[in-house]
Every structure is written in C-alpha cells, then in structure tokens.
Design a protein around this motif. Structure first.
Motif, short mmCIF file in Angstrom:
data_model
loop_
_atom_site.label_atom_id
_atom_site.label_comp_id
_atom_site.label_asym_id
_atom_site.label_seq_id
_atom_site.Cartn_x
_atom_site.Cartn_y
_atom_site.Cartn_z
N UNK A 294 34.93 42.72 31.79
CA UNK A 294 35.83 43.73 32.34
C UNK A 294 37.29 43.32 32.33
N UNK A 295 37.57 42.03 32.13
CA UNK A 295 38.93 41.52 32.26
C UNK A 295 39.55 41.24 30.90
N UNK A 296 40.88 41.19 30.89
CA UNK A 296 41.60 40.67 29.73
C UNK A 296 41.61 39.15 29.81
N UNK A 297 41.91 38.46 28.72
CA UNK A 297 42.00 36.99 28.80
C UNK A 297 43.03 36.51 29.82
N UNK A 298 44.15 37.22 29.96
CA UNK A 298 45.13 36.83 30.98
C UNK A 298 44.55 37.02 32.38
N UNK A 299 43.83 38.11 32.57
CA UNK A 299 43.17 38.33 33.86
C UNK A 299 42.13 37.26 34.15
N UNK A 304 40.34 32.55 37.18
CA UNK A 304 39.90 31.15 37.20
C UNK A 304 40.80 30.28 38.06
N UNK A 305 42.11 30.48 37.96
CA UNK A 305 43.04 29.71 38.80
C UNK A 305 42.80 29.95 40.28
N UNK A 345 37.39 44.19 41.05
CA UNK A 345 37.97 45.42 41.58
C UNK A 345 39.48 45.48 41.44
N UNK A 346 40.12 44.32 41.36
CA UNK A 346 41.56 44.25 41.14
C UNK A 346 41.93 44.18 39.67
N UNK A 347 41.14 43.42 38.88
CA UNK A 347 41.57 43.01 37.55
C UNK A 347 40.85 43.69 36.39
#
Length: 441
Positions: A294-299, A304-305, A345-347
């Motif tokens: 569901x996320x982009x690589x930046x997301x 992860x951070x 839900x955010x990303x």
C-alpha cells in the motif's frame, strides 16, 4: 503464468518456514542465556511440529472456507484433514501453514528461562484454535476484519476502504505480541529480573538469525500476493508490478528500521549495538508487513524509521512497567505491528490520510487493531489459565537457577565437562541447594 506463480509460491512457503527453523531459533537462541538456549530453539522446532499437524487437521478449515460462522471462524469440519482439497490448493495450504508456525513460535521469546516445556506443548494447539485461526479468518478469510459485507469496513463505510493487512500485521505480529504480554503476566518474572544482568549469550547467533529472517521475509511479504486478472497477460502485469513494489518496500523498511533503532540507542545509551541493529531489522520488517503493497518506497522508509525508533524505546517499557518479556516480543512485534497497521491509515498511497484521502482508512485500521488486541488477549488468558491450573506453567525455582536446558531436556548447549552428557556442576548444585533452603526458610 500459472506455472511461474505456483512455482514462486512453493519457494515463498519454503522461505517462510525457514524463518522459524532455523532463523528465529538462531535469533532467539543467541539472545537467551547459555543455560536456556536449547530450550529456546526447541520451542521453535516444536511449534513447527505441532502446527504442521494441527493446521492440516482443522487449522485450514477454520481459517478459510465457505461455511463461515458469524464472520469469526469457518466450520472446522468443512475440510477437516484437508478433505476436498487437492492439486494446486495444497500450495496455499502449505503457505498459510508456515504463517501459523512462525506466529506461534514468536510468542516463545517472551517466556524464556521459565516456561515448562509440557506447558508450551499444551499451549500451542489451544492458542492456535482460539486465537490464531479466528483472527486469520476474520482478516483474510472473509470475516469481520476483512472484506465481509457486514464487517467493520462494510458497516462504517460501505466497504470502501477495506482494511489493509497484506501479510500479517494483525494476524501475526499484533496477535503474537498480545499473547506474549498476557503469558508473561501469568508466568511472572524470572528470578533476578531487574537486579542481575541477563544479557544475550551469543550475539553472533542473533545476527545470523536476523539476516536469515530478513531473507525469509521476502517469502513472507512478496509471497502474499493474491491476483486474479482477466487474462494471463493481465495477471503477469499485476504480478510483476506488485511483487516488485513489495520487495522494494520490504527491503527499505528493514534498512530504515536499523537506522531508526541505532539513532535511539546512540542518543539514549551513547552506543549503537549489534543487538540493536539486529532488532532494528526485525522492527522494520514487522512494521512493513501489513502495508508493504500500500505504500510508496519513501513511505516505507518513513514507516521503518518510525518503527525502529519506537520499538527501541518500547523494549525498555518492561523495566518501567515491571513485566518480564525476556526477548522483547512485546516491544518489537506488538509495537511494530501496531505501527505498521495503523501507519497504513496514514501512508497508503490510495487511501491514506497524508495523501489527502480522508480519515476513513485510519479509522478502519485502528478498529481492526483494537478488535484483534481484545480477541487475542481474552483467548490467550483463557488458554493460559487452563494450562496453569492443569499441568502448571512454570518450572520450579531451583530448576530455573540450574537452567531449563538440563532440567527439561537433559542437555547443555556448551557442555565442556569430561564425557559431556549435561553433567551438573558443583556450582549448579550449590545454587540449587541455596534456592531450596531459601524457599523453606
């Protein structure tokens, strides 16, 4: 396309099985004390043995099927013993079986040094039946926390958006993390917890285990694709684009998890440790598991951070709150699972709040997590109390001092005495005598 897809699923199932034996066994074994490393590894191996049988008999039937019972479980007798299952369907049974195996094995890290081996053998099949199989059905089998018309999303938002749990944020990690917390509260603390050091005995094993977990996680996440295009060409396009994204997100989230954990360690403790790096890998992988598609690589990097940092903070809660989670299952899997499931839900690029799609996905994710927490907590409490008041949960104090490896298995991982065979040393006998005298004082 069918041949390639099913060949990949066989490989993915094998990778997930490797995550338990040997990856998790090495990871947990290295984090344990030298007198309990074999018991720790044995719990991973016996989880595989027990779940492999139970899943074939009634686990698959309870998790997946067409005879839904109240959107909570499926009829356990519909395909009991895999009756009616044949051909390529065995691939998916095997794949899902490996998820059940590692979920049960994850719990074992919380109870190191003190849980009776017989209690573990009794706990695993009962917990699977009351907790894992129902939650798997509710999330992935068309139940209340999945795509059921009258499920949580259907009741609130007419099924749009559906809950996001691509590979097991709630089913595996939140479920295992809650079970670990309940079980350690029932067990109590290890002797000396908080007053004497209980350091990992072999971080080399732990680092190797973490690397194998990272490698196996590609089966865990990338193998969770379920597609059904209108033609082989459409299926191939979806397969390539989706698996590529999931592989990349899994990789960068794990990488970011390492950095997030080490930043917290450096600020808090002035040192970045190998245990922190290994734990950061797992924290990042846990968090990306539900959201990897569901996320982009930046997301995924951001997730992860955050997961690495928060899990590093959370492992210290056991000392603040006074519960003894031996190998930080709660701090990594429960917290990491919450970060990943709620973070979707955010990303989520298609429905997340930070992408301008409103709060609906976030509400659905939070409600799914809350239901999973309550269900797992109650189910684990019932099973734990049953085991406690029948055969007992905990080994004797003097046995804990001597070491659970010798007491429960008659073996020692590092027996250097002449002739071997797990001979008791003079110091262990003295320690056993001291505890016995103290208990009768």
């Amino acid at each position: 396309m069918d041949y390639g897809y099913h060949a990949w699923m066989l490989v993915a199932a094998s990778l997930v099985l490797m995550m338990t034996t040997p990856a998790l066994a090495l990871f947990y074994g290295g984090m344990s004390r030298s007198k309990s490393v074999l018991n720790m590894m044995m719990m991973s191996f016996t989880a595989a043995g027990i779940v492999g049988i139970v899943y074939v008999l009634w686990g698959w039937s309870m998790s997946f099927g067409s005879q839904d019972i109240g959107m909570i479980i499926n009829n356990p007798f519909e395909t009991f013993g895999l009756s009616g299952i044949a051909g390529q369907d065995y691939i998916f049974v095997g794949f899902q079986m490996t998820f059940a195996i590692i979920t049960a094995a994850l719990i074992s890290g919380a109870v190191a040094d003190r849980l009776k081996f017989s209690a573990w053998v009794m706990f695993v099949p009962l917990w699977l039946t009351l907790s894992y199989f129902p939650i798997a059905h509710m999330v992935w089998g068309g139940g209340f926390l999945g795509d059921a018309a009258n499920g949580v999303s259907g009741l609130l938002f007419d099924g749009d958006p559906l809950p996001i749990d691509y590979a097991g944020g709630t089913v595996v990690h939140v479920n295992a993390g809650v079970a670990a917390l309940v079980l350690v509260l029932l067990l109590g603390k290890r002797l000396g917890f908080g007053s004497e050091p209980m350091k990992p005995h072999n971080l080399t094993l732990t680092m190797v285990g973490a690397g194998l977990l990272w490698f196996g996680w590609y089966g865990f996440n990338v193998g969770s694709i379920v597609f059904g295009g209108e033609s082989p060409e459409a299926d191939a396009t979806q397969f390539i684009s989706e698996t590529s994204l999931v592989w990349l997100n899994t990789t960068v989230a794990a990488a970011a998890g390492i950095i997030g954990w080490l930043i917290v360690e450096k600020i808090r403790d002035r040192k970045a440790t190998s245990l922190g790096a290994a734990s950061g890998v797992v924290a990042g992988l846990v968090a990306i598991t539900p959201a990897c598609q569901a996320l982009s690589p930046v997301g995924a990097i951001l997730l992860g951070l955050v997961a690495g940092g928060l899990c590093a903070i959370a492992v210290g809660w056991k000392h603040t709150l006074g519960y003894d989670d031996s190998l930080d299952v709660v701090g990594v899997h429960l917290v990491g699972g919450l970060v990943g499931t709620v973070g979707a839900g955010f990303l989520s690029t298609s429905s997340g709040l930070l992408y301008g799609h409103g709060f609906q996905q976030l509400v659905v994710q939070v409600l799914v997590v809350l239901v999973a927490i309550v269900w797992s907590g109650v189910a684990t409490l019932l099973v734990g109390l049953l085991v406690k008041y029948t055969i007992g949960l905990r080994i004797a104090e003097e046995d804990e001092v001597e070491g659970i490896d010798f007491v429960e298995h008659g073996e020692s991982a590092y027996d250097l005495s002449p002739g071997g065979g797990g001979r008791r040393t003079a110091s262990s006998v003295l320690a056993r005598k001291t505890v016995s005298e103290g208990a009768h004082a």
